[in-house]
Design a protein around this motif. Structure first.
Motif, PDB file in Angstrom:
ATOM      1  N   LEU A   7       3.730  37.502 -15.537  1.00 32.40           N
ATOM      2  CA  LEU A   7       4.754  36.171 -14.816  1.00 32.40           C
ATOM      3  C   LEU A   7       3.826  35.797 -13.881  1.00 32.40           C
ATOM      4  O   LEU A   7       4.543  34.237 -13.193  1.00 32.40           O
ATOM      5  N   LYS A   8       2.365  35.721 -14.003  1.00 34.42           N
ATOM      6  CA  LYS A   8       1.489  34.157 -13.735  1.00 34.42           C
ATOM      7  C   LYS A   8       2.290  33.342 -14.495  1.00 34.42           C
ATOM      8  O   LYS A   8       2.039  32.362 -13.435  1.00 34.42           O
ATOM      9  N   LYS A   9       2.326  33.299 -15.628  1.00 34.66           N
ATOM     10  CA  LYS A   9       2.441  32.319 -16.714  1.00 34.66           C
ATOM     11  C   LYS A   9       3.554  31.617 -16.267  1.00 34.66           C
ATOM     12  O   LYS A   9       3.743  30.535 -16.368  1.00 34.66           O
ATOM     13  N   THR A  10       4.526  32.467 -15.967  1.00 32.60           N
ATOM     14  CA  THR A  10       5.810  31.579 -15.412  1.00 32.60           C
ATOM     15  C   THR A  10       5.685  31.162 -14.492  1.00 32.60           C
ATOM     16  O   THR A  10       6.357  30.122 -14.267  1.00 32.60           O
ATOM     17  N   GLY A  11       4.595  30.504 -13.583  1.00 29.85           N
ATOM     18  CA  GLY A  11       4.893  30.045 -12.627  1.00 29.85           C
ATOM     19  C   GLY A  11       4.930  28.225 -13.366  1.00 29.85           C
ATOM     20  O   GLY A  11       4.996  27.765 -12.466  1.00 29.85           O
ATOM     21  N   SER A  12       4.725  28.232 -14.316  1.00 22.99           N
ATOM     22  CA  SER A  12       4.051  26.869 -14.896  1.00 22.99           C
ATOM     23  C   SER A  12       5.534  26.634 -16.064  1.00 22.99           C
ATOM     24  O   SER A  12       5.545  25.477 -17.079  1.00 22.99           O
ATOM     25  N   LEU A  13       6.233  27.489 -16.174  1.00 26.86           N
ATOM     26  CA  LEU A  13       7.778  27.244 -17.023  1.00 26.86           C
ATOM     27  C   LEU A  13       8.866  26.848 -16.356  1.00 26.86           C
ATOM     28  O   LEU A  13       9.044  26.418 -15.261  1.00 26.86           O
ATOM     29  N   GLN A  14       9.611  25.854 -17.473  1.00 24.18           N
ATOM     30  CA  GLN A  14      10.983  25.520 -16.231  1.00 24.18           C
ATOM     31  C   GLN A  14      12.217  25.980 -17.454  1.00 24.18           C
ATOM     32  O   GLN A  14      11.685  26.043 -18.644  1.00 24.18           O
ATOM     33  N   GLU A  17      12.618  27.933 -21.329  1.00 25.98           N
ATOM     34  CA  GLU A  17      11.145  28.583 -21.183  1.00 25.98           C
ATOM     35  C   GLU A  17      11.109  29.917 -20.195  1.00 25.98           C
ATOM     36  O   GLU A  17      10.826  31.229 -20.244  1.00 25.98           O
ATOM     37  N   LEU A  18      11.435  29.437 -19.254  1.00 24.35           N
ATOM     38  CA  LEU A  18      11.164  30.011 -18.100  1.00 24.35           C
ATOM     39  C   LEU A  18      12.443  31.658 -17.832  1.00 24.35           C
ATOM     40  O   LEU A  18      11.370  32.703 -17.910  1.00 24.35           O
ATOM     41  N   ASP A  19      13.043  31.117 -18.326  1.00 20.94           N
ATOM     42  CA  ASP A  19      14.886  32.224 -18.389  1.00 20.94           C
ATOM     43  C   ASP A  19      13.861  32.928 -19.885  1.00 20.94           C
ATOM     44  O   ASP A  19      14.030  34.666 -19.661  1.00 20.94           O
ATOM     45  N   ALA A  20      13.615  32.332 -20.678  1.00 20.96           N
ATOM     46  CA  ALA A  20      13.100  33.683 -22.124  1.00 20.96           C
ATOM     47  C   ALA A  20      12.651  34.335 -21.435  1.00 20.96           C
ATOM     48  O   ALA A  20      12.002  35.837 -21.906  1.00 20.96           O
ATOM     49  N   ALA A  21      11.190  34.010 -20.846  1.00 20.58           N
ATOM     50  CA  ALA A  21       9.759  34.828 -19.988  1.00 20.58           C
ATOM     51  C   ALA A  21      10.561  36.197 -19.880  1.00 20.58           C
ATOM     52  O   ALA A  21       9.808  37.232 -19.425  1.00 20.58           O
ATOM     53  N   LEU A  22      10.971  35.653 -17.953  1.00 24.87           N
ATOM     54  CA  LEU A  22      11.799  36.330 -17.470  1.00 24.87           C
ATOM     55  C   LEU A  22      12.556  37.314 -18.418  1.00 24.87           C
ATOM     56  O   LEU A  22      12.671  38.758 -18.022  1.00 24.87           O
ATOM     57  N   LEU A  23      13.290  37.158 -19.670  1.00 26.50           N
ATOM     58  CA  LEU A  23      14.104  38.212 -19.791  1.00 26.50           C
ATOM     59  C   LEU A  23      13.069  38.731 -20.562  1.00 26.50           C
ATOM     60  O   LEU A  23      13.254  40.636 -21.460  1.00 26.50           O
ATOM     61  N   SER A  24      12.179  38.465 -21.220  1.00 26.77           N
ATOM     62  CA  SER A  24      11.348  39.337 -22.023  1.00 26.77           C
ATOM     63  C   SER A  24      10.795  40.540 -20.896  1.00 26.77           C
ATOM     64  O   SER A  24      10.545  41.551 -21.386  1.00 26.77           O
ATOM     65  N   ILE A  25      10.085  39.663 -19.931  1.00 32.54           N
ATOM     66  CA  ILE A  25       9.643  40.466 -18.921  1.00 32.54           C
ATOM     67  C   ILE A  25      10.909  41.372 -18.300  1.00 32.54           C
ATOM     68  O   ILE A  25       9.988  42.857 -18.544  1.00 32.54           O
ATOM     69  N   LYS A  26      12.058  41.297 -18.199  1.00 28.77           N
ATOM     70  CA  LYS A  26      13.015  41.894 -17.508  1.00 28.77           C
ATOM     71  C   LYS A  26      12.675  43.856 -19.288  1.00 28.77           C
ATOM     72  O   LYS A  26      13.108  44.309 -18.751  1.00 28.77           O
ATOM     73  N   GLU A  27      12.799  42.994 -20.803  1.00 30.31           N
ATOM     74  CA  GLU A  27      12.943  44.665 -21.473  1.00 30.31           C
ATOM     75  C   GLU A  27      11.464  45.313 -21.723  1.00 30.31           C
ATOM     76  O   GLU A  27      11.719  46.174 -21.913  1.00 30.31           O
ATOM     77  N   LYS A  28      10.861  44.414 -21.597  1.00 27.94           N
ATOM     78  CA  LYS A  28       9.568  44.655 -21.757  1.00 27.94           C
ATOM     79  C   LYS A  28       9.003  46.192 -20.439  1.00 27.94           C
ATOM     80  O   LYS A  28       8.273  47.230 -20.523  1.00 27.94           O
ATOM     81  N   TYR A  29       9.041  45.249 -19.290  1.00 26.59           N
ATOM     82  CA  TYR A  29       8.495  45.941 -18.071  1.00 26.59           C
ATOM     83  C   TYR A  29       9.949  46.479 -17.221  1.00 26.59           C
ATOM     84  O   TYR A  29      11.057  46.470 -16.552  1.00 26.59           O
ATOM     85  N   ASN A  30      10.072  48.107 -17.573  1.00 29.05           N
ATOM     86  CA  ASN A  30      11.481  48.389 -17.088  1.00 29.05           C
ATOM     87  C   ASN A  30      11.036  50.398 -16.205  1.00 29.05           C
ATOM     88  O   ASN A  30      12.196  50.523 -15.735  1.00 29.05           O
TER      89      ASN A  30
END
Length: 134
Positions: A7-14, A17-30
């Protein structure tokens, strides 16, 4: 990588890249607990944004007061107003007029204090207007 780290890593993304990271988080952590962690983290981020916006707003208010007094600032008896109308120090009033940052917070006049300041200006104007020497 742990959830909070991701989650902290997403703060530096745009962008993508941000969309992909958030999608990955959504898939991994549910799981419900992970969702609560995500929610708490995002609420904390929102609170930080809110505090930053309040700070910017306070800075802008401080600039507005100073700008309104521009040109007349030198003739105002700031020390007299601070002491007699606010029962505060001259430095206290200057901090609020100038929007000075003190201990990490920008101070300015609140609505009640603006009203007191305006009343003081009107009172002083009346007193000076009634003066004449013979």
């Amino acid at each position: 990588m742990k959830l909070i780290d991701e989650l902290k890593k997403t703060g530096s993304l745009q962008g993508e890249e941000l969309d992909a990271a958030l999608l990955s988080i959504k898939e991994k952590y549910n799981s419900p607990a992970e969702r609560e962690t995500i929610k708490a983290y995002l609420m904390g981020e929102c609170q930080e944004i809110k505090e930053e916006l309040l700070q910017v707003n306070a800075e802008l208010k401080g600039m507005v007061i100073k700008e309104q007094l521009k040109g007349k600032y030198e003739i105002l008896p700031i020390s007299y107003i601070a002491k007699n109308y606010f029962n505060k120090s001259t430095a206290w009033l200057y901090q609020r007029i100038n929007g000075t940052k003190v201990r990490g917070r920008v101070y300015t006049l609140n609505e009640k204090e603006k009203s007191i300041f305006n009343d003081a200006l009107q009172d002083i104007a009346k007193q000076i207007g009634s003066l004449s020497i013979g």
